[in-house]
Structure formats: C-alpha cells, structure tokens
Design an enzyme around this catalytic site. Sequence first.
Site, PDB file in Angstrom:
ATOM      1  CB  CYS A 122      -1.126  -0.421   1.180  1.00  0.00           C
ATOM      2  SG  CYS A 122      -2.345  -1.124   1.283  1.00  0.00           S
TER       3      CYS A 122
ATOM      4  N   PRO B 233      -7.500  -6.083   1.528  1.00  0.00           N
ATOM      5  CG  PRO B 233      -6.981  -8.285   0.708  1.00  0.00           C
ATOM      6  CD  PRO B 233      -7.195  -6.734   0.446  1.00  0.00           C
ATOM      7  CB  CYS B 234      -2.685  -5.119   2.685  1.00  0.00           C
ATOM      8  SG  CYS B 234      -3.395  -2.490   1.969  1.00  0.00           S
ATOM      9  CD  GLN B 235      -1.619  -2.766   7.783  1.00  0.00           C
ATOM     10  OE1 GLN B 235      -1.650  -2.073   8.442  1.00  0.00           O
ATOM     11  NE2 GLN B 235      -0.307  -2.888   7.250  1.00  0.00           N
TER      12      GLN B 235
END
Length: 343
Positions: A107, A282-284
């Site tokens: 991101c 959904p990276c975080q």
Amino acid sequence: MPSLLTAGANKFRRAREWATPTLSVSAFLERGVLTPEEFVKAGDELVYKCPTWHWESGDPNKRKKYLPKDKQYLLTRNVPCPTRASSLENSVAINEEDMMAQIEDECCGDDWLVSKVISPEEQQRRMDEKLEEEFDILDEDGETLKKVESAKDATVDAVLANLENLSTGDEGADTQDADDEYADMEEFEDDDVMEDEAAVATTAASAQGKNIMKVRTYDLSITYDKYYQTPRVYMLGYASSDSSQPLTGDEMFQDVMSDYANRTVTIDPHPHVAGQYATIHPCQHGAVMKTIVRNLTKASADGEKGKPPSVEMYLFIFLKFISSIVPTIIYDFTMDVTASTEK
C-alpha cells in the site's frame, strides 16, 4: 495498455495466493487473522444472527479446495444505499487518534483513516454561521442589522418589518377585485367538470411516479483471502432494486469515503463469480482487527481485564470496521460492537 497491466496483476495475485500455504494454526488474537476453518465458523455465526446473509458455492471452476463446497463465500443482496458518501463526508482528521494503521509494502506507506461524519443539524448550523460571516443583512434603510442567531432568523425579522409598513389600501377596491376573480359556476357544465377532474387525477398520478426516489442497492460478498488470511469484501451496485444494470466503477466510488476510493478500494474481478466488483484491499485488515481486539480486551474501569472476543465475533467486528469506509451502504451486522482503533 491498462487492461494488459490489470490482467498481469490478476495473474500475479492468483499465483501468489496459490504459492501461499494455508494457515492452519489460529492467530486471531495475536495477528488478527483467520484460518479457513475459523472463517467458516465466523460465517456460520453471521448467517445465524443475521439471516440476510447466506453462504454461496460460486462457480465450480473457481472453487477453493480449502473451503467447503457449499461455503465458498458469504453474500447479502439488495442492500440499500440511500445517499452518496460525499453527502456525509465533511472532514477527515489525520492524527494519532484517527489513524488506524500504517500501510507498508503493497500500500506504499499510505495511511488508513477514519472519516468524521457530521450530522445534518451540525451541517446546517455551520452553513448558517458561514452565511452570516460572508454577507451583511440590511434593513429597509440600508443599515446593517445586528447579528441574529442564524440567517433564517434574519430573514424572518426582515419579512416582519416589511409587513408592518404595508398599507392597508382601499378595502372596497380590494373586495371588488376579489369578487371579480370568482367565476360564474353556472357557466360550467357537468361534463367539463368530470373531464377536468380526470385530467387532474392523471397529472397527479404521473407526478407521483416521477417523485418516487430510486434508491441504489448493493450485493455484498465476503470472501476468504488466502494470502492475507483475512476476509475480503466485494461490492456490486445497482441504480435501484429493480435494475439489472450494474453501476460503473466511478459510480460505485461515489458510495465510498473519498480517502479510500482508488486507494484502498479498487475495481477487481470477483474470485468466485464473473464480473468486476469494487473491493476493499485487505492488506491491513489483520493489523486493524488486531488493534480492535486488543482494545476490546483492555482493562475495564474496575481494573479487571476484559475477556477477549471469540472467533465467532470476528465478522461482526470486521463489518463494523468496514462501515467506516462505506457508511451509506446499510448492511446488517445486528450486534452492537463498539471498539476503538487507537493504537
């Protein structure tokens, strides 16, 4: 060229997910992630508590072996979205209290934010104050009036002042004019009256049909992302509940808080069915869920440590978090979940 880049990125994501081993040991409390079995368990609880959600099997050719055949992803249809997100969005605070997590790696170091939503009453109050600051309100002599509580109050005062100065005029003349305005009812025939009533009824019905507000609706999916080991939301919008034409990507971005559109919310293919959907990256998700779970288990006011939430609560907490990104899409997650995302 953009389509080639998108196709390449999709192939890369599929290859990356294929190469990632399936999580088999629970790390819900430690990392905010789920195993496929925990995802199914949390999904069963959501379906049980919120019947608007149900399991879907999806396209057999896109089935994931690490999930049951009949529980590939969760779906809720015709979710109302009565207003655009921009109508609620007024300000975003970028500070330690509002920052949810720092996105690294994929991101590009951007920040996740929680947008502040201001009530319509507060918006009106601020508009009145701004109007007072920008314009001087004058009386009939051209003098500046003293400030009143709001622009609306100033307008009312001005109208009342003008009414006091109106002349009563010649009552006889006014009465004569009023009498002239009345038509002789005997000049109308019954047939004409019936025709006029029919025309009025038709016009009213037509106007009523035009005034019906069409509300956007969304089909929301929750899938399991094997690479990030968290749930992932996919959204497909329609102009109304009786429309079969999906919204464009730009139109769906109107229902996403502007801080996330084209940033953490992108248009991507659905992993289980055909079509392009708006999806929340959904990276975080794991980091945010870990923070929320930790805050839920912090010491209470009497000094006793709170009980950590069970894995069955995961999707209720998750959907509460997602609602800060799409606040005008009114989906069901029933249970009242209140938790801070402050680190």
